[in-house]
Scaffold this motif. Structure first.
Motif, PDB file in Angstrom:
ATOM      1  N   ILE A 105       0.882  -1.161   0.000  1.00  0.00           N
ATOM      2  CA  ILE A 105       0.000   0.000   0.000  1.00  0.00           C
ATOM      3  C   ILE A 105       0.922   1.212   0.000  1.00  0.00           C
ATOM      4  CG2 ILE A 105      -1.780   1.264   1.246  1.00  0.00           C
ATOM      5  CD1 ILE A 105      -2.546  -1.500   2.524  1.00  0.00           C
ATOM      6  N   LYS A 106       0.821   2.034  -1.050  1.00  0.00           N
ATOM      7  CA  LYS A 106       1.731   3.174  -1.218  1.00  0.00           C
ATOM      8  C   LYS A 106       0.966   4.366  -1.791  1.00  0.00           C
ATOM      9  CE  LYS A 106       5.238   0.572  -0.106  1.00  0.00           C
ATOM     10  NZ  LYS A 106       5.794   0.637   1.211  1.00  0.00           N
ATOM     11  N   ARG A 107       1.635   5.506  -1.821  1.00  0.00           N
ATOM     12  CA  ARG A 107       1.061   6.733  -2.364  1.00  0.00           C
ATOM     13  C   ARG A 107       1.692   7.020  -3.722  1.00  0.00           C
ATOM     14  NH1 ARG A 107      -1.861  10.636   0.107  1.00  0.00           N
ATOM     15  NH2 ARG A 107      -1.316   9.863   2.183  1.00  0.00           N
ATOM     16  N   VAL A 108       0.866   7.435  -4.682  1.00  0.00           N
ATOM     17  CA  VAL A 108       1.353   7.814  -6.012  1.00  0.00           C
ATOM     18  C   VAL A 108       2.016   9.180  -5.897  1.00  0.00           C
ATOM     19  CG1 VAL A 108       0.707   8.383  -8.384  1.00  0.00           C
ATOM     20  CG2 VAL A 108      -0.424   6.476  -7.216  1.00  0.00           C
ATOM     21  N   ILE A 109       3.298   9.234  -6.276  1.00  0.00           N
ATOM     22  CA  ILE A 109       4.062  10.477  -6.240  1.00  0.00           C
ATOM     23  C   ILE A 109       4.272  11.003  -7.660  1.00  0.00           C
ATOM     24  CG2 ILE A 109       6.299  11.502  -5.603  1.00  0.00           C
ATOM     25  CD1 ILE A 109       4.525  10.663  -3.195  1.00  0.00           C
ATOM     26  N   GLY A 110       4.604  10.096  -8.578  1.00  0.00           N
ATOM     27  CA  GLY A 110       4.872  10.491  -9.958  1.00  0.00           C
ATOM     28  C   GLY A 110       3.974   9.776 -10.940  1.00  0.00           C
ATOM     29  N   LEU A 111       3.512  10.521 -11.940  1.00  0.00           N
ATOM     30  CA  LEU A 111       2.634  10.015 -12.993  1.00  0.00           C
ATOM     31  C   LEU A 111       3.425   9.823 -14.284  1.00  0.00           C
ATOM     32  CD1 LEU A 111      -0.281  12.513 -12.273  1.00  0.00           C
ATOM     33  CD2 LEU A 111      -0.136  10.122 -11.522  1.00  0.00           C
ATOM     34  N   PRO A 112       2.874   9.089 -15.251  1.00  0.00           N
ATOM     35  CA  PRO A 112       3.590   8.885 -16.518  1.00  0.00           C
ATOM     36  C   PRO A 112       4.077  10.207 -17.118  1.00  0.00           C
ATOM     37  CG  PRO A 112       1.659   7.484 -16.444  1.00  0.00           C
ATOM     38  CD  PRO A 112       1.581   8.388 -15.241  1.00  0.00           C
ATOM     39  N   GLY A 113       5.344  10.213 -17.528  1.00  0.00           N
ATOM     40  CA  GLY A 113       5.951  11.402 -18.123  1.00  0.00           C
ATOM     41  C   GLY A 113       6.591  12.348 -17.124  1.00  0.00           C
ATOM     42  N   ASP A 114       6.342  12.143 -15.836  1.00  0.00           N
ATOM     43  CA  ASP A 114       6.917  13.022 -14.809  1.00  0.00           C
ATOM     44  C   ASP A 114       8.410  12.762 -14.631  1.00  0.00           C
ATOM     45  OD1 ASP A 114       4.559  14.334 -14.177  1.00  0.00           O
ATOM     46  OD2 ASP A 114       4.193  13.187 -12.329  1.00  0.00           O
ATOM     47  N   GLU A 115       9.078  13.796 -14.179  1.00  0.00           N
ATOM     48  CA  GLU A 115      10.482  13.730 -13.810  1.00  0.00           C
ATOM     49  C   GLU A 115      10.541  13.866 -12.287  1.00  0.00           C
ATOM     50  OE1 GLU A 115      14.030  16.086 -15.735  1.00  0.00           O
ATOM     51  OE2 GLU A 115      12.980  17.356 -14.281  1.00  0.00           O
ATOM     52  N   LEU A 175       9.797   9.074 -15.743  1.00  0.00           N
ATOM     53  CA  LEU A 175       8.797   8.022 -15.903  1.00  0.00           C
ATOM     54  C   LEU A 175       8.336   7.906 -17.348  1.00  0.00           C
ATOM     55  CD1 LEU A 175       6.715   8.817 -12.701  1.00  0.00           C
ATOM     56  CD2 LEU A 175       8.400   7.001 -13.009  1.00  0.00           C
ATOM     57  N   GLU A 176       8.188   6.671 -17.801  1.00  0.00           N
ATOM     58  CA  GLU A 176       7.698   6.405 -19.154  1.00  0.00           C
ATOM     59  C   GLU A 176       6.169   6.436 -19.155  1.00  0.00           C
ATOM     60  OE1 GLU A 176       9.482   2.878 -20.760  1.00  0.00           O
ATOM     61  OE2 GLU A 176      11.504   3.602 -20.366  1.00  0.00           O
ATOM     62  N   GLY A 177       5.598   6.175 -20.312  1.00  0.00           N
ATOM     63  CA  GLY A 177       4.161   6.316 -20.519  1.00  0.00           C
ATOM     64  C   GLY A 177       3.240   5.490 -19.649  1.00  0.00           C
ATOM     65  N   ASN A 178       3.705   4.391 -19.099  1.00  0.00           N
ATOM     66  CA  ASN A 178       2.830   3.580 -18.246  1.00  0.00           C
ATOM     67  C   ASN A 178       3.462   3.321 -16.870  1.00  0.00           C
ATOM     68  OD1 ASN A 178       4.854   1.842 -19.030  1.00  0.00           O
ATOM     69  ND2 ASN A 178       3.505   0.104 -19.364  1.00  0.00           N
ATOM     70  N   GLU A 179       4.332   4.228 -16.437  1.00  0.00           N
ATOM     71  CA  GLU A 179       5.039   4.050 -15.170  1.00  0.00           C
ATOM     72  C   GLU A 179       4.584   5.052 -14.111  1.00  0.00           C
ATOM     73  OE1 GLU A 179       9.346   2.232 -16.406  1.00  0.00           O
ATOM     74  OE2 GLU A 179       9.167   4.414 -16.322  1.00  0.00           O
ATOM     75  N   TYR A 180       4.663   4.595 -12.862  1.00  0.00           N
ATOM     76  CA  TYR A 180       4.301   5.416 -11.717  1.00  0.00           C
ATOM     77  C   TYR A 180       5.401   5.303 -10.667  1.00  0.00           C
ATOM     78  CZ  TYR A 180      -0.262   5.687 -13.815  1.00  0.00           C
ATOM     79  OH  TYR A 180      -1.280   5.938 -14.690  1.00  0.00           O
ATOM     80  N   PHE A 181       5.622   6.381  -9.962  1.00  0.00           N
ATOM     81  CA  PHE A 181       6.586   6.409  -8.865  1.00  0.00           C
ATOM     82  C   PHE A 181       5.763   6.431  -7.591  1.00  0.00           C
ATOM     83  CE2 PHE A 181       9.870   8.018  -6.056  1.00  0.00           C
ATOM     84  CZ  PHE A 181      11.045   7.493  -6.592  1.00  0.00           C
ATOM     85  N   ILE A 182       5.972   5.447  -6.716  1.00  0.00           N
ATOM     86  CA  ILE A 182       5.185   5.336  -5.493  1.00  0.00           C
ATOM     87  C   ILE A 182       6.101   5.353  -4.279  1.00  0.00           C
ATOM     88  CG2 ILE A 182       3.254   4.111  -6.588  1.00  0.00           C
ATOM     89  CD1 ILE A 182       4.463   1.488  -5.491  1.00  0.00           C
ATOM     90  N   MET A 183       5.610   5.932  -3.199  1.00  0.00           N
ATOM     91  CA  MET A 183       6.379   5.936  -1.947  1.00  0.00           C
ATOM     92  C   MET A 183       5.415   5.780  -0.777  1.00  0.00           C
ATOM     93  SD  MET A 183       9.561   8.616  -2.215  1.00  0.00           S
ATOM     94  CE  MET A 183       8.666  10.127  -2.328  1.00  0.00           C
ATOM     95  N   GLY A 184       5.951   5.218   0.308  1.00  0.00           N
ATOM     96  CA  GLY A 184       5.210   5.188   1.555  1.00  0.00           C
ATOM     97  C   GLY A 184       5.291   6.546   2.224  1.00  0.00           C
TER      98      GLY A 184
END
Length: 177
Positions: free
Chosen positions: A81-91, A126-135
């Motif tokens: 269970i994590k929080r979405v920090i980065g969306l596709p295309g984000d740096e 982040l690429e087109g279908n990637e997400y960066f997640i953190m606790g």
């Protein structure tokens, strides 16, 4: 009498099978419940909290700061269970203990402290279908997340948490604050 028993048995078996199929469909395609184990989302979520999550939301556009349930990329048969920090295309940059998304400081009023260790992720595009997640627990060793294992694919996201339902004293809508 044997014929009556057979008919009742098949009727009961049919009812059980229908119930199992409906439970499978509801759990995998409509909503599910999750039980918090560990400290990676403190202070937002605590050990033993019970969460209600909405499965179809994962097919829509996810928002930054949504809380998601993801299939662990490093542990077999485990969910995080994590929080979405980065969306596709984000740096994403982590510098001097702060998180930057597209060169803007990310305001995070939900974390355990004001310092975020970079670990292996000082810079991620982040690429087109990637997400960066953190606790939310940013204390050293507080969370295993994208800083350790890198971005996750959208296909790894199982559902989006919408409510904490237990304990009753903490019932609330979760996600964007």
């Amino acid at each position: 009498m044997k014929e009556s028993f057979k008919t009742e048995f098949y009727s009961l078996l049919k009812t059980i099978l229908i119930a199992l199929v409906l439970a499978f469909i509801i759990k995998n395609f409509i909503f599910t419940f999750a039980y918090v184990k560990g400290i990676s989302m403190e202070p937002t979520l605590s050990e033993k909290d019970v969460l209600f999550s909405f499965v179809p939301k994962k097919y829509l556009n996810l928002n930054r700061s949504d809380i998601v349930i993801v299939k662990s990329p490093i542990e077999e048969n485990k969910n995080y269970i994590k929080r979405v920090i980065g969306l596709p295309g984000d740096e994403i940059k982590i510098q001097n203990g702060s998180v930057y998304v597209n060169d803007k400081l990310l305001e995070e009023n939900y974390t355990s402290n004001d310092y975020t260790e970079a670990l292996n992720a000082t810079y991620t595009l982040l690429e087109g279908n990637e997400y960066f997640i953190m606790g939310d627990n940013r204390n050293p060793g507080g969370s295993i997340d994208s800083r350790t294992f890198g971005p996750i694919k959208k296909s790894a996201i199982k559902s989006v948490v919408t409510f904490r339902i237990l304990p009753f004293s903490k019932i609330e809508r979760l996600g964007v604050k």
